[in-house]
Write an enzyme that holds these catalytic residues in place. Structure first.
Site, short mmCIF file in Angstrom:
data_model
loop_
_atom_site.label_atom_id
_atom_site.label_comp_id
_atom_site.label_asym_id
_atom_site.label_seq_id
_atom_site.Cartn_x
_atom_site.Cartn_y
_atom_site.Cartn_z
N LYS A 1 7.53 -4.49 12.76
CA LYS A 1 7.77 -3.18 13.40
C LYS A 1 9.33 -3.40 14.09
CE LYS A 1 4.31 -0.85 12.29
NZ LYS A 1 4.32 0.44 11.47
N GLY B 1 -5.89 7.19 10.51
CA GLY B 1 -6.35 8.21 11.65
C GLY B 1 -4.98 8.94 12.15
N ASP C 1 0.21 3.74 -4.40
CA ASP C 1 0.22 2.58 -3.64
C ASP C 1 1.80 2.44 -3.30
OD1 ASP C 1 0.34 0.02 -3.07
OD2 ASP C 1 -1.60 -0.56 -4.02
N TYR D 1 3.16 -8.82 12.38
CA TYR D 1 3.22 -7.36 12.73
C TYR D 1 4.18 -6.97 13.54
CZ TYR D 1 1.34 -2.91 14.08
OH TYR D 1 1.23 -1.50 14.14
N1 LIG Z 1 -3.79 2.41 15.59
C1 LIG Z 1 -3.06 1.69 16.45
O1 LIG Z 1 -3.44 1.11 17.23
C2 LIG Z 1 -1.54 1.73 16.16
C3 LIG Z 1 -0.80 1.29 17.18
C4 LIG Z 1 0.65 1.32 16.89
C5 LIG Z 1 1.21 1.88 15.63
N2 LIG Z 1 0.49 1.77 14.63
C6 LIG Z 1 1.06 2.25 13.40
O2 LIG Z 1 0.61 3.66 12.99
C7 LIG Z 1 0.50 3.70 11.55
C8 LIG Z 1 -0.66 4.27 11.27
O3 LIG Z 1 -1.92 3.48 11.74
P1 LIG Z 1 -3.37 4.09 11.68
O4 LIG Z 1 -3.97 3.77 12.99
O5 LIG Z 1 -3.18 5.62 11.20
O6 LIG Z 1 -3.86 3.24 10.38
P2 LIG Z 1 -5.10 3.42 9.60
O7 LIG Z 1 -6.11 4.46 9.88
O8 LIG Z 1 -5.54 2.15 9.03
O9 LIG Z 1 -3.99 3.93 8.30
C9 LIG Z 1 -3.40 3.21 7.73
C10 LIG Z 1 -3.03 4.06 6.31
O10 LIG Z 1 -1.83 3.18 5.74
C11 LIG Z 1 -2.27 3.49 4.34
N3 LIG Z 1 -1.62 2.35 3.44
C12 LIG Z 1 -1.68 0.89 3.80
N4 LIG Z 1 -1.32 0.38 2.84
C13 LIG Z 1 -0.79 1.17 1.88
C14 LIG Z 1 -0.46 0.93 0.49
N5 LIG Z 1 -0.05 -0.26 -0.10
N6 LIG Z 1 -0.08 2.31 0.00
C15 LIG Z 1 -0.55 3.52 0.30
N7 LIG Z 1 -0.99 3.52 1.56
C16 LIG Z 1 -1.22 2.28 2.27
C17 LIG Z 1 -3.72 3.44 4.25
O11 LIG Z 1 -3.97 4.06 3.01
P3 LIG Z 1 -5.40 3.73 2.41
O12 LIG Z 1 -6.54 4.91 3.00
O13 LIG Z 1 -5.23 3.99 0.96
O14 LIG Z 1 -5.89 2.26 2.77
C18 LIG Z 1 -3.80 4.44 5.51
O15 LIG Z 1 -3.67 5.91 5.17
C19 LIG Z 1 0.88 2.20 10.98
O16 LIG Z 1 2.27 2.31 10.69
C20 LIG Z 1 0.74 1.39 12.23
O17 LIG Z 1 1.34 0.31 12.30
C21 LIG Z 1 -0.98 1.99 14.80
#
Ligand SMILES: NC(=O)c1ccc[n+]([C@@H]2O[C@H](COP(=O)([O-])OP(=O)(O)OC[C@H]3O[C@@H](n4cnc5c(N)ncnc54)[C@H](OP(=O)(O)O)[C@@H]3O)[C@@H](O)[C@H]2O)c1
Length: 271
Positions: A155, A14, A60, A151
């Site tokens: 971070k 996202g 990956d 988690y």
């Molecule tokens: N959403 C929130 O509430 C929030 C809040 C604070 C911080 N964040 C941070 O923002 C960042 C992005 O979050 P998001 O909300 O966009 O999460 P998301 O929609 O779940 O996306 C996570 C991404 O990480 C990739 N990923 C996970 N493991 C991987 C691996 N081993 N190799 C390659 N790619 C991998 C996933 O790829 P696949 O499609 O291959 O699984 C996906 O593209 C994260 O670092 C998260 O900690 C999020």
């Protein structure tokens, strides 16, 4: 930087896809790193529709060689100007319910992978006239949050690494940014987390808001960015007077407990 080449990990996610599209609107060329070919093709299409160019690099981040990823990324457009470490996984649940494998996968994804990709790309980034590293952290990387212990810890580690690296590289062309979102509406927050956030009235952002802040951080050369009010105030209070925050978060933990049934660790390990 005109038409910079920006590598985004977690580009199928996202926040990662919103960041990629936002940079594309500025005319950037994107290297989209991720595992899911179908999802990545969709993001590449969105990037091109927004006026940028895109190359998909399937990898990956835990299993693949960071040197291979760095080499293929540089070869894609002949250079990389910016690395956005956005891929991440989350664990929500009681600390004792998290498995050893889940913990290892979480730290491998959220801490080891971004550091190793930085190490692999740094010699190249240092050769560029101007280069950036953006590490996407979390508000939980400054406030130890109950039921998100590993988690939060991951971070904290990424924030510490970002601060140290920024100081180490201060005299060179590579600038380091740390951007910490609060709760953002993406697939990252599975059903129990989403229900808990609704029940507790947590403030929420759209991924586009996070992307805007990443662009603003890079443009304004802002070292650290914390999204949301009052979250950024709590980050400051927690840094100097953590005992003041304890009471509120202990009460919060009691309200979160009903939502921690059915831990999400399986989803981390299957990632
Ligand atoms: N959403 C929130 O509430 C929030 C809040 C604070 C911080 N964040 C941070 O923002 C960042 C992005 O979050 P998001 O909300 O966009 O999460 P998301 O929609 O779940 O996306 C996570 C991404 O990480 C990739 N990923 C996970 N493991 C991987 C691996 N081993 N190799 C390659 N790619 C991998 C996933 O790829 P696949 O499609 O291959 O699984 C996906 O593209 C994260 O670092 C998260 O900690 C999020």
């Amino acid at each position: 930087m005109s038409a910079p080449v920006v590598l985004v990990t977690g580009a199928s996610g996202g926040i990662g896809s919103a960041i990629a599209t936002a940079f594309a609107r500025q005319g950037a060329r994107l290297i989209l790193v991720g595992r899911n070919a179908t999802a990545m093709a969709g993001v590449a299409k969105a990037v091109e529709g927004a006026g940028g160019a895109a190359v998909v690099l399937l990898a990956d981040l835990v299993k693949d060689d960071p040197a291979r990823i760095a080499g293929q990324a540089i070869a894609a457009f002949g250079a990389v100007d910016m690395l956005v470490n956005c891929a991440g996984v989350q664990y929500f649940g009681d600390a004792e319910a998290e498995t050893a494998g889940g913990t290892a996968q979480l730290f491998a994804t959220n801490v080891v992978a971004p550091i190793q990709l930085i190490q692999a790309l740094l010699p190249h980034l240092k050769s560029r006239p101007e280069a950036r590293i953006v590490n996407v952290g979390s508000i939980f990387g400054s406030i130890g949050f109950p039921c998100f212990a590993s988690y939060s810890a991951s971070k904290f580690a990424l924030r510490g690494y970002s601060e140290a690296l920024r100081r180490e590289l201060a005299d060179g062309p590579v600038k380091v940014h740390y951007v910490a979102p609060r709760y953002t509406r993406t697939g990252f927050n599975r059903a129990p987390v989403a229900r808990m956030a609704e029940a507790l009235g947590m403030n929420q952002d759209n991924p586009e808001r996070v992307a805007e802040q990443v662009l603003a951080a890079v443009r304004g050369k802002r070292a650290d960015t914390y999204l949301g009010w009052p979250e950024k105030l709590f980050v400051r209070i927690n840094a100097v007077l953590p005992r003041l925050i304890d009471g509120a978060l202990v009460r919060q933990a009691r309200r979160m407990r009903p939502f921690t049934r059915g831990p999400l660790v399986e989803s981390i390990e299957s990632n």
